[in-house]
Design a protein around this motif. Structure first.
Motif, PDB file in Angstrom:
ATOM      1  N   ILE A 225       0.851  -1.189   0.000  1.00 38.71           N
ATOM      2  CA  ILE A 225       0.000   0.000   0.000  1.00 38.71           C
ATOM      3  C   ILE A 225       0.887   1.240   0.000  1.00 38.71           C
ATOM      4  O   ILE A 225       1.900   1.286   0.701  1.00 38.71           O
ATOM      5  CB  ILE A 225      -0.962   0.008   1.218  1.00 38.71           C
ATOM      6  CG1 ILE A 225      -1.932   1.181   1.158  1.00 38.71           C
ATOM      7  CG2 ILE A 225      -0.210  -0.068   2.515  1.00 38.71           C
ATOM      8  CD1 ILE A 225      -3.032   1.045   0.156  1.00 38.71           C
ATOM      9  N   LYS A 226       0.511   2.233  -0.776  1.00 34.23           N
ATOM     10  CA  LYS A 226       1.319   3.442  -0.912  1.00 34.23           C
ATOM     11  C   LYS A 226       0.414   4.656  -0.977  1.00 34.23           C
ATOM     12  O   LYS A 226      -0.617   4.644  -1.666  1.00 34.23           O
ATOM     13  CB  LYS A 226       2.174   3.361  -2.177  1.00 34.23           C
ATOM     14  CG  LYS A 226       3.073   4.580  -2.403  1.00 34.23           C
ATOM     15  CD  LYS A 226       3.892   4.421  -3.678  1.00 34.23           C
ATOM     16  CE  LYS A 226       4.808   5.623  -3.876  1.00 34.23           C
ATOM     17  NZ  LYS A 226       5.608   5.497  -5.130  1.00 34.23           N
ATOM     18  N   LEU A 227       0.790   5.723  -0.262  1.00 27.92           N
ATOM     19  CA  LEU A 227       0.134   7.016  -0.375  1.00 27.92           C
ATOM     20  C   LEU A 227       1.055   7.910  -1.186  1.00 27.92           C
ATOM     21  O   LEU A 227       2.164   8.255  -0.743  1.00 27.92           O
ATOM     22  CB  LEU A 227      -0.137   7.617   1.005  1.00 27.92           C
ATOM     23  CG  LEU A 227      -0.746   9.024   1.027  1.00 27.92           C
ATOM     24  CD1 LEU A 227      -2.092   9.059   0.304  1.00 27.92           C
ATOM     25  CD2 LEU A 227      -0.891   9.525   2.463  1.00 27.92           C
ATOM     26  N   GLU A 228       0.625   8.273  -2.365  1.00 32.94           N
ATOM     27  CA  GLU A 228       1.460   9.060  -3.263  1.00 32.94           C
ATOM     28  C   GLU A 228       1.760  10.445  -2.682  1.00 32.94           C
ATOM     29  O   GLU A 228       0.955  11.009  -1.934  1.00 32.94           O
ATOM     30  CB  GLU A 228       0.771   9.220  -4.624  1.00 32.94           C
ATOM     31  CG  GLU A 228       0.681   7.933  -5.431  1.00 32.94           C
ATOM     32  CD  GLU A 228       1.952   7.651  -6.194  1.00 32.94           C
ATOM     33  OE1 GLU A 228       3.044   8.040  -5.721  1.00 32.94           O
ATOM     34  OE2 GLU A 228       1.878   7.046  -7.274  1.00 32.94           O
ATOM     35  N   SER A 229       2.951  10.982  -3.030  1.00 33.41           N
ATOM     36  CA  SER A 229       3.324  12.386  -2.768  1.00 33.41           C
ATOM     37  C   SER A 229       3.437  12.718  -1.287  1.00 33.41           C
ATOM     38  O   SER A 229       3.306  13.887  -0.922  1.00 33.41           O
ATOM     39  CB  SER A 229       2.325  13.339  -3.437  1.00 33.41           C
ATOM     40  OG  SER A 229       2.178  13.053  -4.803  1.00 33.41           O
ATOM     41  N   HIS A 230       3.670  11.721  -0.432  1.00 31.34           N
ATOM     42  CA  HIS A 230       3.800  11.970   0.999  1.00 31.34           C
ATOM     43  C   HIS A 230       4.953  11.163   1.587  1.00 31.34           C
ATOM     44  O   HIS A 230       5.262  10.060   1.109  1.00 31.34           O
ATOM     45  CB  HIS A 230       2.503  11.589   1.750  1.00 31.34           C
ATOM     46  CG  HIS A 230       1.398  12.563   1.584  1.00 31.34           C
ATOM     47  ND1 HIS A 230       0.616  12.604   0.456  1.00 31.34           N
ATOM     48  CD2 HIS A 230       0.956  13.557   2.397  1.00 31.34           C
ATOM     49  CE1 HIS A 230      -0.287  13.571   0.581  1.00 31.34           C
ATOM     50  NE2 HIS A 230      -0.098  14.166   1.752  1.00 31.34           N
ATOM     51  N   GLU A 231       5.551  11.717   2.626  1.00 32.21           N
ATOM     52  CA  GLU A 231       6.495  10.957   3.428  1.00 32.21           C
ATOM     53  C   GLU A 231       5.710  10.165   4.471  1.00 32.21           C
ATOM     54  O   GLU A 231       4.953  10.741   5.253  1.00 32.21           O
ATOM     55  CB  GLU A 231       7.486  11.889   4.120  1.00 32.21           C
ATOM     56  CG  GLU A 231       8.458  12.571   3.162  1.00 32.21           C
ATOM     57  CD  GLU A 231       9.520  13.345   3.904  1.00 32.21           C
ATOM     58  OE1 GLU A 231       9.534  13.281   5.148  1.00 32.21           O
ATOM     59  OE2 GLU A 231      10.329  14.019   3.244  1.00 32.21           O
ATOM     60  N   VAL A 232       5.897   8.880   4.462  1.00 33.04           N
ATOM     61  CA  VAL A 232       5.204   7.984   5.384  1.00 33.04           C
ATOM     62  C   VAL A 232       6.243   7.416   6.341  1.00 33.04           C
ATOM     63  O   VAL A 232       7.178   6.736   5.917  1.00 33.04           O
ATOM     64  CB  VAL A 232       4.485   6.861   4.612  1.00 33.04           C
ATOM     65  CG1 VAL A 232       3.832   5.880   5.584  1.00 33.04           C
ATOM     66  CG2 VAL A 232       3.441   7.440   3.660  1.00 33.04           C
ATOM     67  N   HIS A 233       6.093   7.712   7.627  1.00 35.00           N
ATOM     68  CA  HIS A 233       7.039   7.252   8.628  1.00 35.00           C
ATOM     69  C   HIS A 233       6.391   6.140   9.467  1.00 35.00           C
ATOM     70  O   HIS A 233       5.387   6.384  10.154  1.00 35.00           O
ATOM     71  CB  HIS A 233       7.494   8.394   9.528  1.00 35.00           C
ATOM     72  CG  HIS A 233       8.428   9.344   8.845  1.00 35.00           C
ATOM     73  ND1 HIS A 233       7.980  10.447   8.136  1.00 35.00           N
ATOM     74  CD2 HIS A 233       9.789   9.351   8.744  1.00 35.00           C
ATOM     75  CE1 HIS A 233       9.017  11.095   7.640  1.00 35.00           C
ATOM     76  NE2 HIS A 233      10.119  10.453   7.984  1.00 35.00           N
ATOM     77  N   VAL A 234       6.944   4.956   9.414  1.00 34.25           N
ATOM     78  CA  VAL A 234       6.435   3.825  10.173  1.00 34.25           C
ATOM     79  C   VAL A 234       6.839   3.973  11.631  1.00 34.25           C
ATOM     80  O   VAL A 234       8.015   4.216  11.941  1.00 34.25           O
ATOM     81  CB  VAL A 234       6.971   2.499   9.607  1.00 34.25           C
ATOM     82  CG1 VAL A 234       6.464   1.309  10.421  1.00 34.25           C
ATOM     83  CG2 VAL A 234       6.562   2.351   8.142  1.00 34.25           C
TER      84      VAL A 234
END
Length: 433
Positions: A225-234
């Protein structure tokens, strides 16, 4: 076929009573119940395609809560389970560690149709949990939806909003009905949803900090799963906090796996899902306005720890080889399981256990450990990845090594299932004495 998963001996029943007695306070008083949860197994419908009738499914629902089910770390929760389905069932909890009557091997028999059972569970840690019927899928006539359970932290978390994203996979026949897992998917087509819809919409203000709890609620598929155009920090995996790290590209989740991530909403963007064959849009983040009350951005801080050990004694560890899914190694369908079968391994409480998980199958196989979280070891077996897991997908023909501290006495399940819709879910057990 008679379900034997709860075929307990008198000795095991007495041991269960002993475990319950161990939960008494020093003065002999039973700790107070601090939360209630009413669960119902029931038939339901789900509208998956526009302009077509809703399909029949089964679901585990929390009739005591509006919206997400949220308990607190440290709760002692009274769970009332009502079975309104025509087969014996019990909710199975994923991510709930420690002595718990909710575990299939330490709890009671499945609840009969048209019956109600009450139990008490403890919530020793915060995190993203999952409850469902997947162990009983041999008797399910319809595909069943799982239920996310949130155990909140006792400390404040630096996020504006906490959102659950339950990703599910469906196999649809030409007539529009859905096929339960464990059956031949011939002539079916896959369809994916987030929170029960094929067009999930999440609205946010610019600069709003979102805590997104991604859950792979599918039964067989590893999903990205990916959210485009964002930095995703786990910030957490499988319900256990991790030192925050950026997701490079997409988040890859095995069936039943969970990942908590911080996202600072910046611009409208799609959620993209990849099932190993193709990418598709399954939702959208819509950003509007601005969160004017915040000047500097929120700091990226780790979640409060759940008090798992900082170090594991690998040198003094007990080591076992576990061949996943091998019929000659004791793996059976859940409906045929009996506690009189030989364990995969035994250990004394307090020992470190290292498992070499071997996947002899020609496709990826998913392993799940009940009762404990584990570290994924480095290839050289001289360290581990900086996070805890309870679920792991292992590539065909590969071996992965994991380690955990055996802190919870009792008999616990391990699960193995090939990432093929028609494959059976298999179980064994291990003992901590």
């Amino acid at each position: 076929m008679k379900t034997r998963i709860f075929d307990l001996t008198r000795r095991e029943v007495l041991a269960g009573f002993g475990a319950s007695a161990a939960g008494l306070t020093a003065g002999g008083a039973v700790p107070a119940v601090t939360a209630q949860l009413a669960l119902q197994a029931r038939p339901a419908t789900l509208a998956l395609r526009s302009g077509q009738p809703a399909i029949p499914i089964w679901e585990l629902a929390a009739v005591s809560h509006l919206g997400d089910v949220r308990l607190k770390r440290g709760d002692r929760c009274e769970v009332v389970f009502r079975n309104d389905l025509p087969v014996p069932l019990a909710p199975v909890w994923y991510g709930l560690n420690g002595p718990a009557a909710a575990d299939p091997l330490r709890g009671r028999a499945p609840t009969a149709p048209d019956a109600t059972e009450t139990s008490i569970i403890s919530v020793p840690t915060a995190g993203t949990l999952l409850a469902d019927f997947r162990l009983f899928e041999d008797g399910l006539k319809q595909p069943a939806r799982p239920l996310p359970i949130i155990a909140t932290e006792t400390n404040t978390v630096a996020a504006d909003r906490d959102v659950v994203l339950l990703i599910e996979e469906w196999r649809l026949r030409p007539d529009g009905t859905a096929l339960a897992p464990g059956r031949d998917p011939k002539d079916t087509s896959p369809l994916y949803t987030i929170n029960g819809t094929t067009s999930f919409e999440l609205s946010a203000s610019a600069n709003e900090r979102l805590r997104l709890r991604f859950i792979n609620g599918s039964q067989r598929s590893v999903l990205a799963i990916k959210l485009e155009s964002h930095e995703v920090h786990v910030v957490a995996l499988d319900g256990q906090p991790a030192e925050p790290f950026p997701a490079r590209g997409a988040l890859v989740l095995a069936p039943g796996a969970r990942a908590d991530a911080f996202v600072d909403a910046a611009t409208s963007a799609p959620f993209l899902l990849h099932d190993g064959k193709e990418a598709r849009q399954v939702g959208r983040l819509t950003v509007s306005g601005k969160l004017d009350r915040r000047a500097p951005p929120l700091p990226l801080l780790p979640l409060p720890p759940n008090d798992l050990p900082d170090r594991l004694d690998l040198r003094g560890a007990l080591r076992f080889d576990v061949a996943l899914g091998a019929a000659d190694a004791g793996w059976v369908r859940a409906a045929n399981f009996s506690t009189s079968s030989a364990p995969a391994f035994r250990t004394k409480a307090g020992r470190t256990v290292v498992l070499a998980l071997k996947n002899p199958a020609s496709v990826a196989t998913v392993f799940h450990l009940h009762g404990h979280h584990f570290r994924l070891l480095d290839k050289l077996d001289d360290g581990w990845k900086p996070y805890w897991l309870d679920t792991l997908a292992i590539e065909p023909g590969q071996t992965q090594r994991i380690a955990f501290a055996a802190a919870s006495p009792g008999r616990w399940l391990i699960e193995s299932v090939v990432t093929d819709w028609a494959a059976p879910r298999l179980v064994r057990w291990y003992g901590v004495e």
